[in-house]
Design a protein around this motif. Structure first.
Motif, PDB file in Angstrom:
ATOM      1  N   LEU A   1       0.858  -1.182   0.000  1.00  0.00           N
ATOM      2  CA  LEU A   1       0.000   0.000   0.000  1.00  0.00           C
ATOM      3  C   LEU A   1       0.898   1.237   0.000  1.00  0.00           C
ATOM      4  CD1 LEU A   1      -2.559  -0.880   2.835  1.00  0.00           C
ATOM      5  CD2 LEU A   1      -2.756  -1.326   0.397  1.00  0.00           C
ATOM      6  N   ALA A   2       0.403   2.297  -0.601  1.00  0.00           N
ATOM      7  CA  ALA A   2       1.115   3.575  -0.472  1.00  0.00           C
ATOM      8  C   ALA A   2       1.101   3.940   1.007  1.00  0.00           C
ATOM      9  CB  ALA A   2       0.407   4.644  -1.286  1.00  0.00           C
ATOM     10  N   PRO A   3       2.169   4.537   1.529  1.00  0.00           N
ATOM     11  CA  PRO A   3       2.218   4.852   2.968  1.00  0.00           C
ATOM     12  C   PRO A   3       1.012   5.681   3.427  1.00  0.00           C
ATOM     13  CG  PRO A   3       4.363   5.209   1.972  1.00  0.00           C
ATOM     14  CD  PRO A   3       3.441   4.872   0.851  1.00  0.00           C
TER      15      PRO A   3
ATOM     16  N   GLY B   1      11.401  -3.297  10.584  1.00  0.00           N
ATOM     17  CA  GLY B   1      12.147  -2.052  10.647  1.00  0.00           C
ATOM     18  C   GLY B   1      12.718  -1.814  12.040  1.00  0.00           C
ATOM     19  N   GLY B   2      12.790  -2.872  12.846  1.00  0.00           N
ATOM     20  CA  GLY B   2      13.362  -2.762  14.193  1.00  0.00           C
ATOM     21  C   GLY B   2      12.407  -2.139  15.201  1.00  0.00           C
ATOM     22  N   HIS B   3      11.114  -2.020  14.852  1.00  0.00           N
ATOM     23  CA  HIS B   3      10.153  -1.394  15.765  1.00  0.00           C
ATOM     24  C   HIS B   3       9.415  -2.429  16.599  1.00  0.00           C
ATOM     25  CE1 HIS B   3      10.712   2.658  14.270  1.00  0.00           C
ATOM     26  NE2 HIS B   3      10.832   2.110  13.074  1.00  0.00           N
ATOM     27  N   ALA B   4       9.032  -2.000  17.788  1.00  0.00           N
ATOM     28  CA  ALA B   4       8.423  -2.914  18.747  1.00  0.00           C
ATOM     29  C   ALA B   4       6.998  -3.296  18.335  1.00  0.00           C
ATOM     30  CB  ALA B   4       8.412  -2.292  20.145  1.00  0.00           C
ATOM     31  N   THR B   5       6.278  -2.353  17.693  1.00  0.00           N
ATOM     32  CA  THR B   5       4.903  -2.637  17.276  1.00  0.00           C
ATOM     33  C   THR B   5       4.696  -2.179  15.833  1.00  0.00           C
ATOM     34  OG1 THR B   5       4.063  -0.461  17.886  1.00  0.00           O
ATOM     35  CG2 THR B   5       4.036  -2.155  19.620  1.00  0.00           C
ATOM     36  N   PRO B   6       3.701  -2.770  15.162  1.00  0.00           N
ATOM     37  CA  PRO B   6       3.385  -2.330  13.798  1.00  0.00           C
ATOM     38  C   PRO B   6       3.016  -0.841  13.762  1.00  0.00           C
ATOM     39  CG  PRO B   6       2.265  -4.401  14.286  1.00  0.00           C
ATOM     40  CD  PRO B   6       2.903  -3.952  15.569  1.00  0.00           C
ATOM     41  N   THR B   7       2.274  -0.377  14.752  1.00  0.00           N
ATOM     42  CA  THR B   7       1.858   1.031  14.779  1.00  0.00           C
ATOM     43  C   THR B   7       3.067   1.955  14.745  1.00  0.00           C
ATOM     44  OG1 THR B   7       0.241   0.176  16.337  1.00  0.00           O
ATOM     45  CG2 THR B   7       0.181   2.536  15.897  1.00  0.00           C
TER      46      THR B   7
ATOM     47  N   ALA C   1       4.154   4.482  11.662  1.00  0.00           N
ATOM     48  CA  ALA C   1       4.312   5.922  11.900  1.00  0.00           C
ATOM     49  C   ALA C   1       5.696   6.395  11.473  1.00  0.00           C
ATOM     50  CB  ALA C   1       4.064   6.237  13.369  1.00  0.00           C
ATOM     51  N   ALA C   2       6.715   5.609  11.831  1.00  0.00           N
ATOM     52  CA  ALA C   2       8.083   6.020  11.497  1.00  0.00           C
ATOM     53  C   ALA C   2       8.276   6.024   9.982  1.00  0.00           C
ATOM     54  CB  ALA C   2       9.076   5.066  12.160  1.00  0.00           C
ATOM     55  N   TYR C   3       7.747   4.998   9.321  1.00  0.00           N
ATOM     56  CA  TYR C   3       7.952   4.927   7.877  1.00  0.00           C
ATOM     57  C   TYR C   3       7.193   6.037   7.152  1.00  0.00           C
ATOM     58  CZ  TYR C   3       8.879   3.264   3.253  1.00  0.00           C
ATOM     59  OH  TYR C   3       9.323   3.200   1.962  1.00  0.00           O
ATOM     60  N   ARG C   4       5.999   6.341   7.637  1.00  0.00           N
ATOM     61  CA  ARG C   4       5.211   7.414   7.014  1.00  0.00           C
ATOM     62  C   ARG C   4       5.932   8.747   7.093  1.00  0.00           C
ATOM     63  NH1 ARG C   4      -1.168   6.827   8.505  1.00  0.00           N
ATOM     64  NH2 ARG C   4      -1.678   5.688   6.607  1.00  0.00           N
TER      65      ARG C   4
ATOM     66  N   LYS D   1      15.204  -0.763  -2.115  1.00  0.00           N
ATOM     67  CA  LYS D   1      13.791  -0.525  -1.844  1.00  0.00           C
ATOM     68  C   LYS D   1      13.572  -0.524  -0.337  1.00  0.00           C
ATOM     69  CE  LYS D   1      12.086  -0.285  -5.985  1.00  0.00           C
ATOM     70  NZ  LYS D   1      13.299   0.426  -6.412  1.00  0.00           N
ATOM     71  N   THR D   2      12.785   0.460   0.135  1.00  0.00           N
ATOM     72  CA  THR D   2      12.491   0.515   1.568  1.00  0.00           C
ATOM     73  C   THR D   2      11.013   0.229   1.775  1.00  0.00           C
ATOM     74  OG1 THR D   2      11.909   2.839   1.495  1.00  0.00           O
ATOM     75  CG2 THR D   2      14.226   2.310   1.898  1.00  0.00           C
ATOM     76  N   GLY D   3      10.647  -0.148   2.983  1.00  0.00           N
ATOM     77  CA  GLY D   3       9.254  -0.417   3.298  1.00  0.00           C
ATOM     78  C   GLY D   3       9.166  -1.078   4.658  1.00  0.00           C
ATOM     79  N   VAL D   4       7.921  -1.322   5.085  1.00  0.00           N
ATOM     80  CA  VAL D   4       7.756  -1.997   6.364  1.00  0.00           C
ATOM     81  C   VAL D   4       6.459  -2.807   6.334  1.00  0.00           C
ATOM     82  CG1 VAL D   4       6.606  -0.062   7.508  1.00  0.00           C
ATOM     83  CG2 VAL D   4       7.918  -1.650   8.875  1.00  0.00           C
ATOM     84  N   PHE D   5       6.502  -3.956   6.987  1.00  0.00           N
ATOM     85  CA  PHE D   5       5.335  -4.841   7.100  1.00  0.00           C
ATOM     86  C   PHE D   5       4.337  -4.173   8.049  1.00  0.00           C
ATOM     87  CE2 PHE D   5       3.751  -8.910   9.302  1.00  0.00           C
ATOM     88  CZ  PHE D   5       2.798  -9.176   8.328  1.00  0.00           C
ATOM     89  N   ILE D   6       3.035  -4.193   7.704  1.00  0.00           N
ATOM     90  CA  ILE D   6       2.092  -3.525   8.613  1.00  0.00           C
ATOM     91  C   ILE D   6       1.448  -4.513   9.587  1.00  0.00           C
ATOM     92  CG2 ILE D   6       1.611  -1.686   6.944  1.00  0.00           C
ATOM     93  CD1 ILE D   6      -1.226  -2.947   6.632  1.00  0.00           C
ATOM     94  N   GLY D   7       1.876  -5.768   9.510  1.00  0.00           N
ATOM     95  CA  GLY D   7       1.372  -6.752  10.480  1.00  0.00           C
ATOM     96  C   GLY D   7       0.102  -7.441  10.026  1.00  0.00           C
TER      97      GLY D   7
END
Ligand code: ANZ
Length: 964
Positions: free
Chosen positions: A336-338, A361-367, A371-374, A392-398
């Motif tokens: 998805l687009a951020p 992305g090394g974050h404790a929660t998907p939220t 937020a960081a990626y956005r 390519k960068t991105g993050v799994f949203i869970g």
């Protein structure tokens, strides 16, 4: 070079003929005829009715509407590059007048725009004052060229009488919506009636009468063809204004000024040009435009055929747009687009069991990860995001979605390579077939499934691949479920079959997507058309009634929009018009039954494209105060007819730089006006021609600084300025490069007719060419010889002979008729350079033959020259004893008997006996004649293989062969 300039050096020296064509004579002739044309209204094109009606005989003729892209009145004035197109259209228009047409040719000014505003900011001079001064200067520069414009029809876009109608058109667009079923714009009242009667469901499910005024306004805003929205727009703090996509460069900066451009959410006016994407594309086919421009428009509109596919997620779904539904079995993840609005909804509080470290992305929660990626993505422009960056960068949203073709659970990511503004803002990722997906899959260790048989020998084991495999010629593999199989099909077949399946099962549907975006239509500037819109206390926009137009630009103290630190994305625009409180806050009775109320005016202005979106129509009926244009007059000049299926201007000449902006916007307005019944033409410009550029040499010193070109000397192939060697390169002509040559200089040195001939003779009109002041004299000499062929240079009297047509020598008649035939075709085909070559040839022939030129030949020569060099032609025409202007004479017609190439009969002898006769051109060379004789069948037969001792050739009449 050693060429001297006879015109410049010829304040008649003692031995020079007193009535020779000189620069001084040209100046006198030209001024006199220009005054005459103005006084006589020689170039007025009569309308069938109204205040410009006239000469019924002319109105009865077929029409030709010939137009130039009108100029911006720059303070720098014209250089010789500017009038190239104007001269060309003028020659063409004159030719059309002489071949039986009622010709409309005029020129106005596109006079809103930034330079005048910037000048105003610097000097405090009102933009109108400087703009009008510039126009005055340009008008006199153009007048000197002898352009045959109908001056009654000229105007500038800044005239309140003109922009009244620009505002009026805005109101038409505001007050209409696009009916997708009828495929045309309709008045918004008809939509309101549909909502009111229940014929059309009101979005949101309530009844129309139950909605508040503000709610209704919101609903209608979703339909209006001109609408305000809080969309992310291109905000340029450095300029203090927002910009259209077309005004932003590929690296995300302002085209003008080169400042950074940011995406910022602002309330702005937009034009729903996307509603017309299909028609803008389809109608291109019938236009007579250069293919390159059509292609640029097609690419800009960017039609993609594909499918929308739904991927279920927890009772909801993600809809993607894909051009390759045939690759659905290879979709192994989604992106998805951020900024996608569904991201929050699908993002769970905690990472699902077994989530890979690399996806978080090394974050404790998907939220947190989201937020960081956005935040990171928001700082990049669309262009940066689309760039083919390897990492390519991105993050799994869970969350996981279900691939509808095989029920597989695929992970959902956000990544900045997917843009919110295209398709649905969501994609299914097929790493085997799409390079960006491939790179992303490699970076995030996602499966790459081969679903197209590679044709390049790489094999189906994707672990060994170095890039994605894309080919339309390959066969689909590993793509079947219980209901549908794509295996073995071509891409095209597979697309069709899977789309059928998607539609049958309700998982998706075939669809078309466009790259074209709506047109951002407001600017935070002073020098533009004010919007005819006011807002009430609730912020609801109301159109002004037509009776309140024009809404004139108010006076302000300060013309500049507030500019900011170019890098500060968090700033907001502040418009110059907002500073005039008395103008902004008004009490008005809009005539809507609500009586006088307090309103706040819109303080943005229209973009400078607005005025050029419809100017062709105003030329037709420029003084009409009741209507944009009278329908009968519009129909006469612009209406569809044979060869012009959508109607439009017969010829529109201008630079190729206007491929998508002006030409797309003007087409769009034209279609809206057509749909609403105001005009009969649905395209503004039937034929488009792009003239080339006049280039000039730029000389630079060792520091790379341009030096005045006029003061550079050439010695032994090198160039010197004040003794210092300088480099020479071909470039643009202009003040800043110190190489501008003005038409005024050339007119003073040789006259306008010479300048016109030179510009037209330089090469084919659509090709760029270098200016060479030293070569201009060549065309001056042509006019001198022309003059000498008709006038006695010593007495100034006519020197032609009254000879009966039958007594004119055949060679001269052939030269004459060939020239007539060739020039006619060349002028019709806009090949002005070759037309001039043919006139030159005829003129030289007459000089060579010597003796007085037969009057009838001289007359026709003058008529041939008339479109190209109208002043000298008028003068000679008058000298030849004619009372009426040459402008409306009939162009000569060639006698075909003289046009066919003449041949002579050549006798071929063998040993003195005639064996064959050949028809050959009188000018055939001895070598060609010998070859032709030896190749002749009868000769070959007579020789019967015998060798040849000798061939005696007497071209063109005799060949004698002596066999061995
Ligand atoms: C699956 C696929 C497989 C795709 C494949 C391409 C090749 P055009 O032709 O330019 O219209 N796409 C769709 N929406 C996007 C967005 N908002 N941002 C970035 N990319 C987006 O391109 C359409 C293709 O671009 C779509 O088809 C989608 O990737 C991607 F072998 O879907 B495709």
């Amino acid at each position: 070079m050693s060429e001297t300039n006879p015109a410049a050096t010829a304040p008649v020296s003692a031995d020079a003929a007193p009535h020779r064509y000189t620069a001084a004579m040209a100046a006198e002739i030209e001024a006199r005829w220009q005054d005459f044309w103005d006084a006589e209204g020689t170039y007025t094109a009569p309308n069938p009715k109204g205040d410009l009606a006239g000469d019924p005989e002319l109105v009865a003729r077929p029409k030709k509407f010939i137009m130039d892209m009108f100029p911006y009145p720059s303070g720098a004035g014209l250089h010789v590059g500017h009038p190239l197109g104007y001269i060309a259209t003028d020659v063409f228009a004159r030719f059309q007048r002489m071949t039986g047409h009622n010709v409309l040719h005029t020129l106005g000014f596109d006079a809103f725009g930034l330079p005048a505003e910037q000048y105003a900011v610097q000097t405090g001079t009102h933009p109108r004052v400087s703009t009008e001064a510039n126009m005055k200067n340009m008008v006199s520069q153009l007048r000197r060229l002898g352009l045959g414009h109908d001056k009654r029809r000229s105007f500038a876009t800044i005239d309140p009488e003109y922009y009244k109608w620009t505002q009026w058109i805005f109101l038409q667009i505001f007050n209409s919506w696009y009916d997708d079923e009828a495929k045309r714009a309709r008045p918004i009242d008809e939509l309101v009636a549909q909502f009111d009667s229940g014929e059309r469901a009101v979005p949101g499910g309530r009844t129309w009468s139950a909605l508040s005024e503000a709610e209704r306004a919101d609903v209608l805003g979703e339909f209006r063809l001109a609408y305000a929205s809080d969309a992310p727009v291109n905000w340029c703090p450095g300029l203090g204004t927002v910009l259209a996509n077309e005004e932003v460069t590929a690296d995300g900066r302002s085209e003008r000024g080169n400042f950074p451009v940011f995406k910022s959410k602002l309330r702005q006016w937009n034009m729903r040009i996307t509603a017309y994407a299909d028609r803008l594309l389809d109608d291109l086919d019938q236009l007579d435009w250069p293919e390159a421009i059509k292609l640029q428009q097609r690419n800009w509109i960017g039609r993609s055929e594909g499918a929308r596919v739904d991927f279920p997620v927890d009772g909801e779904r993600i809809t993607v747009f894909t051009t390759r539904p045939d690759t659905l079995f290879g979709a192994t993840y989604m992106v998805l687009a951020p900024e996608h609005p569904l991201v929050e909804k699908f993002t769970p509080a905690a990472w699902p069991e077994g989530t890979r470290e690399a996806w978080t992305g090394g974050h404790a929660t998907p939220t947190e990860a989201v937020a960081a990626y956005r935040a990171q993505a928001a700082s990049k422009s669309d262009v940066e995001r689309q760039a083919e960056a390897k990492d390519k960068t991105g993050v799994f949203i869970g969350a996981y979605a279900t691939n509808p073709v095989n029920g597989e659970q695929v992970p959902v990511f956000i990544a900045d390579y997917v843009l919110m503004g295209y398709g649905t803002g969501a994609i299914m990722a097929v790493p085997a077939g799409d390079q960006r997906d491939f790179e992303f899959a490699r970076a995030f260790e996602l499966p790459i499934r081969c679903i197209v048989e590679p044709t390049d020998g790489r094999g189906t084991d994707t672990a060994t691949w170095e890039d994605a495999f894309a080919s339309y010629d390959a066969k689909i593999m590993a793509s079947s479920n219980d209901e549908v199989s794509l295996d073995g099909l071509s891409v095209v077949e597979a697309k069709e079959r899977i789309t059928e399946w998607l539609e049958r099962t309700g998982a998706g549907e075939g669809t078309v997507n466009f790259r074209l975006r709506d047109w951002l239509f407001s600017r935070q500037r002073y020098w533009g058309e004010p919007f005819p819109i006011v807002y009430d206390e609730d912020g609801i926009a109301h159109p002004l009634p037509a009776s309140m137009l024009p809404l004139e630009l108010p006076e302000v103290e300060d013309y500049s929009p507030r500019t900011f630190d170019p890098d500060d994305a968090d700033t907001k625009p502040e418009t110059p018009l907002s500073r005039n409180e008395d103008w902004v806050h008004v009490t008005l009775d809009l005539g809507d039954g609500r009586g006088p109320r307090r309103y706040r005016r819109e303080t943005n202005t229209m973009p400078n494209w607005a005025g050029s979106c419809w100017y062709e129509l105003r030329y037709l009926d420029p003084h009409n105060s009741e209507q944009l244009v009278d329908p009968e007059i519009e129909q006469y000049w612009m209406g569809p007819r044979e060869g012009l299926p959508h109607g439009g201007v017969d010829l529109y000449v201008g630079g190729a730089e206007h491929a998508v902006l002006h030409l797309l916007y003007a087409r769009f307005w034209s279609k809206v006006l057509f749909d609403l019944g105001h005009v009969s033409s649905s395209e503004p410009f039937h034929k488009l021609f792009n003239q080339g550029m006049i280039q000039a040499y730029v000389y630079r010193d060792s520091r790379g600084i341009a030096v005045p070109a006029a003061e550079v000397e050439e010695r032994d192939g090198a160039y010197y300025y004040q003794g210092e060697k300088v480099s020479r390169l071909l470039g643009k002509m202009g003040k800043s490069l110190k190489n501008a040559v003005t038409p005024d200089e050339i007119c003073a040195e040789y006259g306008a007719d010479t300048l016109r001939l030179y510009e037209m003779a330089m090469g084919p009109l659509d090709v760029s060419r270098p200016w060479d002041t030293r070569a201009v004299v060549g065309q001056f000499r042509l006019l001198q010889r022309l003059w000498r062929n008709v006038v006695d240079e010593n007495t100034g009297e006519l020197s032609v002979a009254d000879v009966a047509e039958s007594d004119i020598d055949a060679g001269t008649l052939r030269a004459l008729h060939k020239a007539i035939d060739g020039v006619r075709q060349d002028l019709e085909g806009m090949r002005f350079n070759t037309a001039i070559a043919k006139v030159t040839e005829l003129n030289n022939h007459l000089t060579k033959v010597g003796g007085p030129v037969p009057r009838s030949v001289a007359e026709r020569l003058v008529l041939l020259v008339a479109p190209l060099a109208p002043h000298v032609a008028e003068e000679l025409w008058r000298k030849l004893g004619h009372e009426s202007s040459v402008v409306h004479q009939d162009f000569p017609v060639a006698d075909p008997a003289y046009v066919v190439d003449e041949t002579v009969t050549c006798v071929v002898q063998i040993k003195g006996k005639v064996k064959a006769r050949l028809e050959v051109a009188p000018s055939i060379s001895e070598g060609d004649l010998e070859k032709a004789a030896l190749a002749d069948e009868k000769v070959v037969a007579a020789l019967d293989g015998a060798g040849i001792r000798k061939v005696i050739v007497r071209a063109p009449k005799l060949v004698n062969i002596v066999p061995a």
